[in-house]
Each structure stands twice: as structure tokens, then as C-alpha cells.
Design a protein around this motif. Structure first.
Motif, PDB file in Angstrom:
ATOM      1  N   GLN A  27     -45.388 -73.049  11.294  1.00  0.00           N
ATOM      2  CA  GLN A  27     -46.460 -73.199  10.322  1.00  0.00           C
ATOM      3  C   GLN A  27     -45.969 -73.175   8.878  1.00  0.00           C
ATOM      4  O   GLN A  27     -46.736 -73.461   7.973  1.00  0.00           O
ATOM      5  CB  GLN A  27     -47.488 -72.086  10.511  1.00  0.00           C
ATOM      6  CG  GLN A  27     -48.194 -72.152  11.830  1.00  0.00           C
ATOM      7  CD  GLN A  27     -49.195 -71.028  11.999  1.00  0.00           C
ATOM      8  OE1 GLN A  27     -49.213 -70.078  11.225  1.00  0.00           O
ATOM      9  NE2 GLN A  27     -50.017 -71.138  13.016  1.00  0.00           N
ATOM     10  N   GLU A  28     -44.729 -72.844   8.654  1.00  0.00           N
ATOM     11  CA  GLU A  28     -44.211 -72.749   7.287  1.00  0.00           C
ATOM     12  C   GLU A  28     -44.101 -74.133   6.673  1.00  0.00           C
ATOM     13  O   GLU A  28     -43.798 -75.107   7.348  1.00  0.00           O
ATOM     14  CB  GLU A  28     -42.849 -72.056   7.292  1.00  0.00           C
ATOM     15  CG  GLU A  28     -42.345 -71.697   5.935  1.00  0.00           C
ATOM     16  CD  GLU A  28     -43.269 -70.747   5.205  1.00  0.00           C
ATOM     17  OE1 GLU A  28     -43.939 -71.194   4.267  1.00  0.00           O
ATOM     18  OE2 GLU A  28     -43.322 -69.577   5.572  1.00  0.00           O
ATOM     19  N   LEU A  29     -44.343 -74.210   5.407  1.00  0.00           N
ATOM     20  CA  LEU A  29     -44.190 -75.451   4.656  1.00  0.00           C
ATOM     21  C   LEU A  29     -42.728 -75.879   4.629  1.00  0.00           C
ATOM     22  O   LEU A  29     -41.832 -75.054   4.842  1.00  0.00           O
ATOM     23  CB  LEU A  29     -44.651 -75.230   3.209  1.00  0.00           C
ATOM     24  CG  LEU A  29     -46.117 -74.905   2.994  1.00  0.00           C
ATOM     25  CD1 LEU A  29     -46.343 -74.450   1.559  1.00  0.00           C
ATOM     26  CD2 LEU A  29     -46.985 -76.094   3.323  1.00  0.00           C
ATOM     27  N   PRO A  30     -42.476 -77.148   4.293  1.00  0.00           N
ATOM     28  CA  PRO A  30     -41.078 -77.531   4.048  1.00  0.00           C
ATOM     29  C   PRO A  30     -40.514 -76.660   2.922  1.00  0.00           C
ATOM     30  O   PRO A  30     -41.231 -76.285   1.994  1.00  0.00           O
ATOM     31  CB  PRO A  30     -41.200 -78.994   3.611  1.00  0.00           C
ATOM     32  CG  PRO A  30     -42.484 -79.470   4.213  1.00  0.00           C
ATOM     33  CD  PRO A  30     -43.393 -78.268   4.195  1.00  0.00           C
ATOM     34  N   GLU A  31     -39.249 -76.352   3.012  1.00  0.00           N
ATOM     35  CA  GLU A  31     -38.646 -75.383   2.091  1.00  0.00           C
ATOM     36  C   GLU A  31     -38.867 -75.735   0.616  1.00  0.00           C
ATOM     37  O   GLU A  31     -39.112 -74.860  -0.203  1.00  0.00           O
ATOM     38  CB  GLU A  31     -37.156 -75.237   2.386  1.00  0.00           C
ATOM     39  CG  GLU A  31     -36.569 -74.027   1.731  1.00  0.00           C
ATOM     40  CD  GLU A  31     -35.399 -73.440   2.492  1.00  0.00           C
ATOM     41  OE1 GLU A  31     -34.969 -72.347   2.101  1.00  0.00           O
ATOM     42  OE2 GLU A  31     -34.911 -74.044   3.455  1.00  0.00           O
ATOM     43  N   ALA A  32     -38.834 -77.006   0.272  1.00  0.00           N
ATOM     44  CA  ALA A  32     -39.011 -77.408  -1.123  1.00  0.00           C
ATOM     45  C   ALA A  32     -40.419 -77.119  -1.652  1.00  0.00           C
ATOM     46  O   ALA A  32     -40.623 -76.987  -2.851  1.00  0.00           O
ATOM     47  CB  ALA A  32     -38.699 -78.896  -1.280  1.00  0.00           C
TER      48      ALA A  32
END
Length: 106
Positions: A27-32
Motif C-alpha cells: 500500500q505504500e506510495l512509490p518512494e519518490a
């Protein structure tokens, strides 16, 4: 966590270190995209709030190995692995996000 930080931690010497992870349902967003999202809730300033790189909290990251050794058990979900360390870096507590509201005045 943001409300707890404002009530119990901001200006009191508390430092929050955030570690994003994709371990829980990816569920985490892309790191950027993570910094912009987090700064909407907490002041990621490198002083009292630090945003780290993505890790596997149940993996072999040395910080998380140390924390899980101090308070054994898998991290089961996002915000389930909240650790309190004293000023010397010694873990003194492990909490779930749901506990923060009850512990805000401590």
C-alpha cells in the motif's frame, strides 16, 4: 501519529524516524512520492522528524533487527511497529498506533 506528535512531542525533544515499507499489502506510495505525502502530516525537517528509505521491517535491516530483538515479535501491519528509544538509543517501549492517543500525556 501527527496529532500525538503535536500534543506530546513537538518541542519536547522527541524525534520521530519514519521507515516506509511495502510489506503490508504493498500500500505504500512509490518512494519518490512519499516525502510530499508525509509532509502533509508531519514536519519532515531532519531535526525532529526524519524520513528514511523504504525497508522491510520484518527483514534484515539492522535498525529493525535491533528493535525486534529488544521487543520480540513480527511487525504485523503499518503503524504496528512504533518503538520508543531513550536519549541513549536504548529501546524502552513498543507500541501500536492505536495506543498513541491513550499515551499522549506520558
Amino acid at each position: 501519529m501527527a496529532e500525538w506528535f503535536r500534543v506530546a512531542g513537538e518541542g519536547a525533544g522527541l524525534t520521530i524516524v519514519l521507515y516506509p515499507t511495502d510489506e503490508f499489502g504493498e500500500q505504500e506510495l512509490p518512494e519518490a512520492e512519499i516525502p510530499a505525502f508525509v509532509t502533509g502530516y508531519l514536519p519532515v525537517d531532519g531535526d525532529s522528524v526524519h524520513l528514511m528509505r523504504k525497508v522491510e521491517v520484518n527483514g534484515d535491516d539492522p535498525v529493525w533487527l535491533f528493535l525486534r530483538h529488544s521487543f520480540p515479535g513480527e511487525i504485523e501491519w503499518n503503524f504496528d511497529g512504533l518503538f520508543l528509544l531513550d536519549q541513549e538509543g536504548v529501546p524502552v517501549g513498543r507500541y501500536r498506533a492505536s495506543e498513541l492517543g491513550r499515551r499522549g500525556g506520558e
